[in-house]
Every structure is written in structure tokens, then in C-alpha cells.
Scaffold this motif. Structure first.
Motif, PDB file in Angstrom:
ATOM      1  N   LEU A  86      -1.867  -4.918  -6.617  1.00 13.29           N
ATOM      2  CA  LEU A  86      -0.897  -4.802  -5.526  1.00 13.29           C
ATOM      3  C   LEU A  86      -0.397  -6.169  -5.080  1.00 13.29           C
ATOM      4  O   LEU A  86       0.622  -6.281  -4.418  1.00 13.29           O
ATOM      5  N   VAL A 100      -5.540   0.408   3.176  1.00 14.44           N
ATOM      6  CA  VAL A 100      -5.208   1.345   2.107  1.00 14.44           C
ATOM      7  C   VAL A 100      -6.300   2.413   2.048  1.00 14.44           C
ATOM      8  O   VAL A 100      -7.485   2.094   1.908  1.00 14.44           O
ATOM      9  N   ILE A 115      -4.563   6.074  -3.121  1.00 16.13           N
ATOM     10  CA  ILE A 115      -3.590   5.711  -4.152  1.00 16.13           C
ATOM     11  C   ILE A 115      -3.364   6.956  -5.002  1.00 16.13           C
ATOM     12  O   ILE A 115      -4.277   7.414  -5.689  1.00 16.13           O
ATOM     13  N   TYR A 148     -11.103   1.094  -4.545  1.00 19.58           N
ATOM     14  CA  TYR A 148      -9.723   0.582  -4.663  1.00 19.58           C
ATOM     15  C   TYR A 148      -9.497   0.014  -6.063  1.00 19.58           C
ATOM     16  O   TYR A 148      -8.487   0.316  -6.714  1.00 19.58           O
ATOM     17  N   ILE A 184       1.140   4.859  -2.270  1.00 21.71           N
ATOM     18  CA  ILE A 184       0.088   4.175  -1.526  1.00 21.71           C
ATOM     19  C   ILE A 184       0.076   4.706  -0.096  1.00 21.71           C
ATOM     20  O   ILE A 184       1.082   4.611   0.623  1.00 21.71           O
ATOM     21  N   TYR A 227      -1.551   4.335   3.596  1.00 23.03           N
ATOM     22  CA  TYR A 227      -2.254   3.297   4.341  1.00 23.03           C
ATOM     23  C   TYR A 227      -2.129   3.538   5.842  1.00 23.03           C
ATOM     24  O   TYR A 227      -1.246   4.264   6.307  1.00 23.03           O
TER      25      TYR A 227
END
Length: 549
Positions: free
Chosen positions: A470, A505, A508, A519, A534, A536
Motif C-alpha cells: 500500500l 485498515v 482488504i 495485513y 480497502i 478502514y
């Protein structure tokens, strides 16, 4: 004079007086300023800058009265490669040759691809029975072929289970020590040739290749046929130097203290900046190295003798923990004698108003929590994390079943940028970290053994990263659910999507993110060009944004 009085006491001190703390802070800041000076050229492993830093650290150990390790100098060399360069390559079967890049790709960048052997077709390589006809540990003159068409379990290569399954199959195949492992596809439309794979779990010295449509068809028809591979390559070998010294008290147990002293040079690799400039690495990790040198001086002059005490400034940490791995592989100190390893990495940026120190690895021994509580009660707040696999040199020791602690004051926006300079160091905070390390060492002196606990090792090697990123720095001190962003790199994926420092986050696509490890695992399911949603938190508000890796 105050420091001399401290050393002559022959014991640990309950607390630093303000005068002693200031002297220690100034001494460590002097070390940081020297190591993070432009003349050190960023201390990249294998460069002249590293050699200058090496001599500086060795002189400090020597001046403090410490001795080199048995039969060694203060600097201990090891060879490393950041990856082979393959000038040309070809595979030959039935008298016909196929060129590298046009027909196949090398997936393991650290091996020699000159080999020959008979093809053994192992199906999908997912079951033990796929390998029943092979020797379980050694298969000379055998080339294992795996069909990456996993239609039975995955709809196509985009399925999130696909890469973990393939990685498992490759790990199993390489564990049998064949000449090579070749990945073919009987369905290139849904399962095309892959350009990269995480080989953390694979045997590191086995060639792994993936072939395209033409060569897949050829090999799938040639079970038991002989296959030849030729390549011209350069190893790109360099020499790194760990700097080590010890206090030999003739004891059966040893405490190891470590800090890496290398950094990323001019930022050609590993930089989070677009600027080509000297990256001085004051916090990362001149700070930890400075603390290590002063800790060695204090312990030597205190006369404490409950264990042997080894101090190692590691090289090539930034290239994948290579220095600490080499140190352990050289077996200068027996693993079985090491009671624990304490690692100091980025200890120079303690927040001046909210004094906090992160100590990771508290889950690697049953005694750590109670020991740390007994050792130190404030004023600095200690934030504990159980994992031993956070990306620094303690991980190499943890993977050898040695209890570890990793001291870090936290990430910041200057991480791996030319702006990580000495003037931003909190010298008083470094003195606090040193005091805490001494307190914990004093508690360890009352023990002869810690009970090791192995936890989650999904973190893998530091130099084995997901195929996509990211473009953020995770907050390793975050104790809540999800992955909190500590910094966002300009013009990278997260920045373009509008993510900010402090965002958390939590998902995903359909993969829940509960911590940094999950992650990283979620990212490993994607490749460059893929899209992902994503999810968050920004404050209490949940947001979702689509990104393209």
C-alpha cells in the motif's frame, strides 16, 4: 566523574541521577552523531561507509575493555548476495532449446540454474502421495514438475487460496532436495505462468522455475525424460562485517545484546523517499548501536558476572537480517548457551510528552511479562507485544528457539528517508531506554534459564515482502484491532487513495485484518495491477476505497 563513580559501585543502580542520565544521554548522542554523519555515507552493508562505521564501533568496544569473541577479531566477515544476475539461460529437452524470459522465468534469485535431471511429474504437489515414489530427503538427478492448474480447489489464479496452496506445494517439493522444481500449467488461461512467489518456506538452495504455455505442453508430455538447464550468471557477492565483543565470565550461560548498524546508503534500495541522497539513519539504527556500546561499557565496569555477555553490532539487517543469520550460522557462540537475546532498533525517537517504549517478543518466554513488571515501574510506559517475528535481528534468534526482546520507541515519518538525522534524536529518551535495559538485565542475572515459547511465525523473513504494497508504514506499537497507519509514502497506492496517518485498515476485500501479520498475509494474495477494496476506520467512521496495486 559521575559516570566513573557509577562504574566503581560494582552493581546496578536503582535509578539514574539527573547528572548521570545527562552524561549518558550526551555520550550516546555523540555516538549517534558520529555514525549518522555524512562521511559514513549511509552505512550500507558491503560499502566503504560500512567499513568506517565498523572501525568506529570496534574501537569503542576495545576502549571499553571488552575482548573479541574466541579466535576472532572485533569485526567478523561474512559474504552475502542481494541476488544473482542472470545474463542468459536455456532449457533443453529432446534436443531442442528454449530461452529464459521468452519461455520460462527464474523464481529463486539466489541459486545457480545449471542442472540436469529426469522429469518427475508430481501432479499438483499438494498431497504427500504426489511424492511417494521419491526419496523423502534427497533426490539427485530428479527434476520435480508441478502442475499449477488448481481448478479442483480454485476457480482461477485470482482466488485468495491459490498462492498459499502453491507456496505449500513448492515448499514440499524443495524439501526433498531435487535438482530443481519446475512449475507448469495445463490451463494457462486460468492459471498462467507466475512471475514471482514467496519462497519463505522453501529450501533456499533449490532452483525454482515457472514455464509458459509452449514449454508447459512439452514438459507435460515428457515424464521421466531428461532435462538440461544452462545459465550464465554473476553472484554479486559482497562482504559484510558484524562487530562483536564480549565479557567472558566463564559461565555456561550467555546473554546476547544486539543492534544493527547498517542503513540504506544513498537509498537505491529500501528508501521510502524519491530523493537520491545520503540516508544517515540516525534513529535507524545509529540509536540502537549507540545504546549497545554504552550498555557494554556499563556492564563491563559494573563487574556483574552472572552470565557471559555478548554484544553484536549486526551488518546487513536492512538486506534481510543477513548479519544476524550469518552470526548464528558461524556458531561462534553455541545456541544452547544463550539464555536470551535483547535487540535495540530505533530507540531514539521517544515521544517527549507521552513517554512510551515498545518491547516486542514478550510472548517468547513464559517469564518475560512478570520479569519486565518486576524490573521497571515507570515513569516510561512500557507497551508489550508478544510476537518474536517483528522485522529486526531478534527474529533470527527467535527462529533458533531463543527467547528474545525487541526494544523500539516507534516508527516515524523520517523512516528510511534522508531526513532521519541526529538532531531529531531524543537523547534523554535514549537514556531512559538504556536504564530499562539495565533493569531487565539485572532481573535476568537472577535466572539460569527462560522457558521458550514459539508463537506465530507467519511474519517470515524481513526481506521477503508481499508482491504488492500500500505504501504505508504500519504502527508496530498499535495494540488495537486492525493495522494502524503510522506514515503514508507520497505518490504510492495509499496516498493516491486518500489514506492518512492514523487510519486503521480493518479489511482488504473479504479478508479481515486484525494485526500487521494478517495485513501482510492479505497483501500476499494480490499482484501488481490487481484491484482491491480497502476498508478502514478514520476515527469512528468506517470507509471503503478501491485501490489498484
Amino acid at each position: 566523574m559521575l559516570l566513573q563513580t557509577l562504574f566503581l559501585q560494582g552493581q546496578y543502580i536503582p535509578d539514574f541521577t539527573p547528572e548521570i542520565k545527562q552524561q549518558l544521554a550526551d555520550r550516546m548522542y555523540g555516538h549517534v552523531s558520529a555514525l549518522a554523519h555524512d562521511s559514513m555515507m549511509g552505512r550500507e552493508a558491503g560499502t566503504d561507509g560500512e567499513l568506517k562505521a565498523m572501525y568506529y564501533i570496534a574501537s569503542q568496544f576495545k576502549n571499553a575493555g571488552l575482548q573479541p569473541l574466541p579466535d576472532k577479531n572485533y569485526w567478523i566477515p561474512f559474504n552475502f548476495s542481494e541476488g544473482y544476475t542472470y545474463k542468459s539461460g536455456k532449457i533443453s529437452i529432446d534436443g531442442k532449446s528454449y530461452d529464459q524470459n521468452e519461455y520460462f522465468l527464474y523464481l529463486n534469485p539466489l541459486v545457480n540454474y545449471n542442472f540436469s535431471g529426469n522429469i518427475f511429474f508430481a501432479g499438483h504437489g499438494l498431497k504427500d502421495s504426489d511424492f511417494n515414489k521419491l526419496n523423502p530427503s534427497f533426490n539427485k538427478n530428479i527434476v520435480i514438475v508441478i502442475d499449477i492448474n488448481y481448478t479442483d480447489t480454485c476457480a482461477d489464479a485470482a482466488n485468495q487460496q491459490y498462492m498459499p496452496l502453491l507456496e505449500s506445494a513448492v515448499a514440499k517439493a524443495t524439501s526433498m532436495n531435487p535438482e530443481a522444481v519446475i512449475l507448469v500449467s495445463s490451463n494457462v488461461k486460468k492459471f498462467p505462468a507466475i512471475a514471482g512467489i514467496n519462497l519463505d518456506k522453501a529450501s533456499p538452495n533449490i532452483p525454482v522455475l515457472c514455464v509458459g504455455k509452449t514449454l508447459s505442453k512439452k514438459i507435460l508430455k515428457k515424464n521421466n525424460s531428461e532435462l538440461h538447464s544452462e545459465c550464465e550468471f554473476s553472484k554479486n557477492e559482497k562482504t559484510g562485517y558484524n562487530v562483536a565483543a564480549w565479557i567472558d565470565n566463564g559461565k555456561p550461560t550467555t546473554l546476547v545484546f544486539g543492534a544493527h548498524y547498517d542503513h540504506v546508503g544513498f537509498g537505491s534500495s529500501g528508501s521510502l523517499s524519491t530523493d537520491s541522497a545520503i540516508h544517515n539513519g540516525a534513529d535507524d539504527n545509529a540509536s540502537g548501536t549507540a545504546l549497545l556500546m554504552e550498555l557494554s561499557r556499563i556492564l563491563y565496569n559494573s563487574g556483574t558476572n552472572k552470565h557471559n555477555y555478548v554484544f553484536v553490532a549486526f551488518s546487513a539487517e536492512e538486506k534481510g537480517l543477513l548479519g544476524s543469520k550469518a552470526f548464528l550460522n558461524q556458531r561462534i557462540i553455541a545456541d544452547t548457551s544463550i539464555i536470551a537475546m535483547l535487540n535495540f532498533d530505533m530507540v531514539g525517537r521517544m515521544n517527549g510528552t507521552e513517554q512510551k517504549l515498545n518491547i516486542l517478543g514478550t510472548g517468547t518466554a513464559t517469564e518475560w511479562d512478570s520479569l519486565i513488571t518486576a524490573a521497571y515501574a515507570g515513569p516510561v510506559t512500557i507497551r508489550k507485544s508478544e510476537s518474536g517475528t517483528a522485522g529486526s535481528d531478534q527474529m533470527s534468534f527467535y527462529l533458533r528457539n531463543i527467547p528474545v526482546l525487541f526494544f523500539i520507541t516507534g516508527m516515524h515519518e523520517d523512516y528510511h528517508k534522508p531526513t532521519d538525522d541526529a538532531e531529531k534524536i531524543n537523547r534523554a529518551g535514549m537514556a531512559d531506554v538504556l536504564m530499562i535495559a539495565l533493569k531487565i538485565t539485572e532481573e535476568l542475572d537472577g535466572l539460569q534459564k527462560l522457558n521458550f515459547v514459539r508463537g506465530d511465525t507467519r511474519g517470515g523473513d524481513r526481506n521477503k515482502r508481499p508482491g504488492v504494497t500500500l505504501g504505508v508504514i504500519p504502527d508496530h506499537a498499535w495494540e488495537g484491532k486492525g493495522m494502524r497507519i503510522d506514515a503514508v509514502t507520497k505518490d504510492k497506492t495509499a496516498d493516491k487513495a486518500g489514506l492518512l496517518k492514523g487510519d486503521i485498515v480493518i479489511q482488504i476485500d473479504d479478508m479481515t485484518v486484525i494485526d500487521i501479520m494478517s495485513y501482510m498475509k492479505a497483501l500476499s494474495a494480490f499482484k501488481k495491477g490487481d484491484k482491491a477494496k480497502i476498508t478502514y476506520l478514520r476515527g469512528q467512521i468506517e470507509n471503503t476505497v478501491e485501490v489498484v496495486f
